[in-house]
Design a protein around this motif. Structure first.
Motif, PDB file in Angstrom:
ATOM      1  N   PRO A  11     -43.304 -10.477  30.222  1.00 28.96           N
ATOM      2  CA  PRO A  11     -43.871 -11.415  31.193  1.00 28.96           C
ATOM      3  C   PRO A  11     -42.773 -12.201  31.907  1.00 28.96           C
ATOM      4  O   PRO A  11     -41.930 -12.823  31.270  1.00 28.96           O
ATOM      5  CB  PRO A  11     -44.730 -12.334  30.321  1.00 28.96           C
ATOM      6  N   GLU A  12     -42.798 -12.162  33.224  1.00 27.78           N
ATOM      7  CA  GLU A  12     -41.841 -12.933  34.020  1.00 27.78           C
ATOM      8  C   GLU A  12     -42.375 -14.336  34.308  1.00 27.78           C
ATOM      9  O   GLU A  12     -41.609 -15.236  34.675  1.00 27.78           O
ATOM     10  CB  GLU A  12     -41.557 -12.207  35.336  1.00 27.78           C
TER      11      GLU A  12
ATOM     12  N   THR B 200     -44.768  -2.582  37.156  1.00 27.67           N
ATOM     13  CA  THR B 200     -44.870  -4.024  37.318  1.00 27.67           C
ATOM     14  C   THR B 200     -46.280  -4.366  37.769  1.00 27.67           C
ATOM     15  O   THR B 200     -46.830  -3.716  38.667  1.00 27.67           O
ATOM     16  CB  THR B 200     -43.854  -4.534  38.355  1.00 27.67           C
ATOM     17  N   ILE B 201     -46.869  -5.361  37.137  1.00 31.01           N
ATOM     18  CA  ILE B 201     -48.194  -5.856  37.518  1.00 31.01           C
ATOM     19  C   ILE B 201     -47.997  -7.205  38.184  1.00 31.01           C
ATOM     20  O   ILE B 201     -47.535  -8.152  37.549  1.00 31.01           O
ATOM     21  CB  ILE B 201     -49.118  -5.979  36.295  1.00 31.01           C
ATOM     22  N   ASP B 202     -48.312  -7.282  39.443  1.00 29.75           N
ATOM     23  CA  ASP B 202     -48.097  -8.491  40.242  1.00 29.75           C
ATOM     24  C   ASP B 202     -49.457  -8.933  40.772  1.00 29.75           C
ATOM     25  O   ASP B 202     -49.864  -8.557  41.875  1.00 29.75           O
ATOM     26  CB  ASP B 202     -47.116  -8.198  41.373  1.00 29.75           C
TER      27      ASP B 202
ATOM     28  N   LEU C  86     -46.511 -12.275  37.032  1.00 23.98           N
ATOM     29  CA  LEU C  86     -45.758 -11.021  37.074  1.00 23.98           C
ATOM     30  C   LEU C  86     -45.491 -10.523  35.661  1.00 23.98           C
ATOM     31  O   LEU C  86     -44.975 -11.266  34.827  1.00 23.98           O
ATOM     32  CB  LEU C  86     -44.445 -11.253  37.811  1.00 23.98           C
ATOM     33  N   THR C  87     -45.860  -9.283  35.395  1.00 20.72           N
ATOM     34  CA  THR C  87     -45.627  -8.649  34.104  1.00 20.72           C
ATOM     35  C   THR C  87     -44.990  -7.284  34.309  1.00 20.72           C
ATOM     36  O   THR C  87     -45.486  -6.492  35.108  1.00 20.72           O
ATOM     37  CB  THR C  87     -46.949  -8.463  33.328  1.00 20.72           C
ATOM     38  N   ARG C  88     -43.905  -7.027  33.614  1.00 24.56           N
ATOM     39  CA  ARG C  88     -43.326  -5.682  33.584  1.00 24.56           C
ATOM     40  C   ARG C  88     -43.753  -4.997  32.295  1.00 24.56           C
ATOM     41  O   ARG C  88     -43.909  -5.649  31.266  1.00 24.56           O
ATOM     42  CB  ARG C  88     -41.800  -5.750  33.653  1.00 24.56           C
TER      43      ARG C  88
END
Length: 225
Positions: free
Chosen positions: A165-166, A118-120, A144-146
């Motif tokens: 992408p969240e 996860t990129i936060d 936020l991207t997983r």
């Protein structure tokens, strides 16, 4: 403070792909999904010569089509359009409430540190290098991207990733992958433009509940790379 300057990319002439008619992946009385080719604007752009866009091409076939969300100029893949204002309002509400699930496929440089992650990182506009965005943990909006590793090619040292992408910030996937140290291949803004003849980023799946029928809808679009 110096005045904001447009990037070299912003000054490039707009050269949309030939209009061979929209590639419709799904169509009913309420909505449609269309494959946007890379290099085509989703809506008319600012300035002369930027009227040609996906929306106008679709409206030539489906007159009541209205855009619900967008893709970057150089990103290809699925775009959801509503038929009429009421359906546009409902679908826009679903996007705002994160009830529409998006998946992208990307080819990136190197191999991420984990098979899943996860990129936060908060993002904000980079006003001195517009239209670029930048990581800004103080003033930026949370983003936020997983990601999931689908495969790695040791010969080229490139990886195929599924991206989820969240949030929906401008250039989110591109900036997040660059910040991770694995820019998307062919990215003129955040990577090496000479590595491919296009940005290797494609919106390959949309999942949501149909606002009229109430049934789950999942549409796929295989990446052209």
């Amino acid at each position: 403070m110096p005045s904001p300057q447009p990037s070299a990319l912003a000054a490039l002439p707009y050269a949309p792909p030939p209009d061979r008619g929209p590639e419709i992946a799904y169509l009913d009385a309420s909505l449609l999904l269309v494959n946007k080719p890379a290099g085509l604007l989703a809506v008319p752009g600012r300035g002369d010569g930027k009227d040609d866009c996906l929306l106008r091409r679709v409206q030539a076939i489906v007159a009541d089509a209205l855009l619900v969300h967008r893709l970057d100029l150089h990103t290809s893949g699925l775009l959801l359009l509503a038929r009429g204002r009421e359906m546009q309002r409902r679908l826009a509400g679903d996007f705002a409430a994160r009830r529409v699930h998006k998946r992208y496929l990307a080819v990136v440089a190197g191999r991420p540190p984990a098979d899943r992650g996860t990129i936060d990182l908060a993002l904000a506009a980079d006003w001195l290098q517009r239209p670029r965005q930048k990581v800004d943990q103080l003033a930026g909006k949370r983003s936020l991207t997983r990601y999931q590793l689908l495969g790695h090619d040791p010969a080229s040292n490139r990886s195929r990733l599924a991206l989820f992408p969240e949030t929906g910030r401008t250039h989110q996937l591109r900036v997040h992958l660059q910040a991770l140290g694995h820019p998307i291949i062919g990215d003129r803004l955040y990577g090496d433009a000479t590595a491919a003849d296009r940005l290797l980023l494609h919106a390959d799946q949309l999942r949501f509940i149909h606002p009229a029928s109430g049934r789950p809808l999942c549409i796929d679009s295989p990446a052209p790379f």
